[in-house]
Design a protein around this motif. Structure first.
Motif, PDB file in Angstrom:
ATOM      1  N   ASP A 155       3.372  58.412  25.730  1.00  0.00           N
ATOM      2  CA  ASP A 155       2.977  58.997  27.007  1.00  0.00           C
ATOM      3  C   ASP A 155       2.195  58.003  27.862  1.00  0.00           C
ATOM      4  N   ALA A 166       4.223  54.674  32.383  1.00  0.00           N
ATOM      5  CA  ALA A 166       4.505  55.405  33.619  1.00  0.00           C
ATOM      6  C   ALA A 166       5.282  54.532  34.594  1.00  0.00           C
ATOM      7  N   ARG A 205       1.380  51.670  35.340  1.00  0.00           N
ATOM      8  CA  ARG A 205       2.507  51.820  36.263  1.00  0.00           C
ATOM      9  C   ARG A 205       3.358  50.570  36.435  1.00  0.00           C
TER      10      ARG A 205
END
Length: 475
Positions: free
Chosen positions: A73, A76, A193
């Motif tokens: 997780d 991103a 990111r």
């Protein structure tokens, strides 16, 4: 086990013992580690596989004697399918550098001379990696320069514009360019990111605050770019851990002639006037007497730092520091330097000449004396852009500058450099040489003059900055 990005760190939920780099966090009763270890943990848990990394849930190979079921997780960042819009064939050394970087798992630094196309290599690496990318640069000027280049290369292939983080802009997109200062400020927020971290002028990165940029991003791919990798304080050694090893290096002499202009360096000595000599010797002796009466080892950075610290509370030490600065200014602004500069300006009136100084004051003095434009860090962006454009077209054939043009900024068309003063930094010397080495159609040899005040500390400084950068050609 679940990996989560948490303010520049990785939170490892339900992690077994033995996860590399992990430390127990009593606040959450879970293991935690720096974000930069994202790839190492993925490697530890199983085979690194870019094709399946986007799926998040991975059944990985047996590790540490147990089966690891890993939910990712933390990631991103998206994959990107990119092809540089301008299809320019890579030079042989650029392709070799890209191959070396790829062979090292897309991690590491490339050392290429100024003017040899490091930005072009960066563009190729972004396309090769195929993931969201953060480009980090030291100045606003370089940020704008990279933004324009990235827009030309990939602008039509992205659903969002090239992002800018810094200089009053806060627009983060899959390909973003930012300054070191802005990246340091926001990396804990955006460190998940980007899959590729490109660091231009990577020799700045070892600064304590800037090290947090690579530490707090998960980017599995990393590329450092510089013309001058090594630092006088040896802190470049941390870069191998943060970015990866030096995977490719090319010396300026190997590229001169075919890819860069042929060049020669010419070192000119001038004498101080009798009045200048008297004042120089008096001031420098005050400095030397103080240093000799103490145990400062000025050959080491720590010794000079000790001297500076002592000047903050010792009046005699303060007087010695002022004397040193006065002596340096006398040598730096020697009257016969300007006479020699006048002769060089007349000799090279048909060339594109950049005159380098150590400070703004001297740059402005030269600008006024010889009626030529001047660029310093105080020059506004619009004015600087206009001056460089006029220099490119030939409307201006000469310009004076302090240190603002030493690094990174693309200075087109220059083929003659004149150094009137500078530091002992090999990096600064290499960067100033690089300003005049961009090849031109006629391939006329570039020239770098260095004007030195004889029998002053400038002799030593000149030798230090030239050592290991280029062979001298005394004249």
């Amino acid at each position: 086990m679940r990996i989560e990005f948490d303010d520049g760190t990785l939170l490892l939920r339900d992690a077994p013992d033995g996860v590399p780099h992990a430390e127990w966090d009593d606040r959450v009763d879970e293991y935690r580690t720096q974000a930069r270890h994202y790839r190492s943990i993925r490697d530890w848990a199983g085979e690194w596989d870019d094709a399946t990394a986007e799926n998040g849930q991975l059944e990985l190979h047996q590790s540490a004697g147990q089966d690891i079921n890993l939910t990712d997780d933390a990631r991103a960042y998206p994959d990107l399918a990119l092809t540089p819009a301008v299809q320019i064939e890579s030079r042989e050394y650029q392709q070799a550098a890209l191959n070396a970087w790829r062979d090292h798992g897309r991690r590491g630094s490339v050392v290429l001379p100024t003017g040899s196309g490091k930005t072009f290599l960066g563009i190729q690496a972004i396309a090769d990696a195929g993931v969201a990318t953060l480009v980090v640069v030291p100045t606003i000027d370089l940020m704008n320069q990279w933004h324009a280049t990235l827009t030309n290369a990939f602008g039509d292939q992205l659903s969002q514009d090239i992002g800018v983080l810094g200089g009053g802009s806060h627009d983060v997109t899959p390909i973003t360019v930012t300054t070191y200062d802005s990246a340091y400020r926001y990396i804990d927020e955006y460190g998940d990111r980007f899959g590729l971290l490109v660091v231009d002028e990577v020799h700045h990165l070892p600064a304590p605050t800037y090290q947090q940029i690579p530490e707090m991003t998960i980017a599995p791919y990393r590329l450092g770019l510089t013309a001058t990798y090594e630092r006088a304080d040896d802190k470049h050694e941390v870069l191998e851990d943060l970015i990866g090893p030096v995977v490719y290096e090319e010396q300026v002499d190997n590229l001169a002639g075919e890819y860069l202009s042929e060049y020669e360096t010419i070192h000119l000595s001038v004498n101080l006037t009798s009045e200048e000599r008297k004042r120089y010797d008096e001031e420098y002796q005050i400095y030397r007497d103080y240093v000799d009466s103490h145990d400062f080892d000025l050959w080491k950075e720590t010794g000079y730092q000790e001297f500076l610290q002592r000047t903050s509370y010792d009046p005699q030490g303060r007087r010695a520091l002022i004397a040193k600065q006065r002596a340096e200014k006398i040598a730096r602004t020697a009257a016969k330097k300007l006479d020699t500069l006048d002769n060089l300006i007349k000799r090279h009136h048909d060339d594109r000449v950049i005159i380098f100084t150590a400070n703004n004051e001297f740059a402005y003095d030269i600008s006024k004396e010889f009626i030529i434009p001047c660029i310093t860090h105080q020059t506004k962006t619009d004015e600087r852009t206009e001056i460089l454009e006029r220099f490119k077209t030939g409307e201006y054939s000469m310009l004076a500058t302090s240190q603002v043009l030493d690094e990174g900024i693309d200075v087109p068309a220059a083929n003659v450099g004149i150094i009137l003063s500078g530091s002992a930094s090999k990096r600064q010397y290499a960067q100033r040489l690089g300003r005049i080495l961009r090849p031109t159609e006629d391939r006329e040899p570039a020239r770098l003059y260095e004007i030195i005040a004889a029998d002053t500390k400038e002799n030593y400084v000149s030798q230090q900055r030239r050592q290991g950068v280029t062979d001298s050609a005394d004249s």
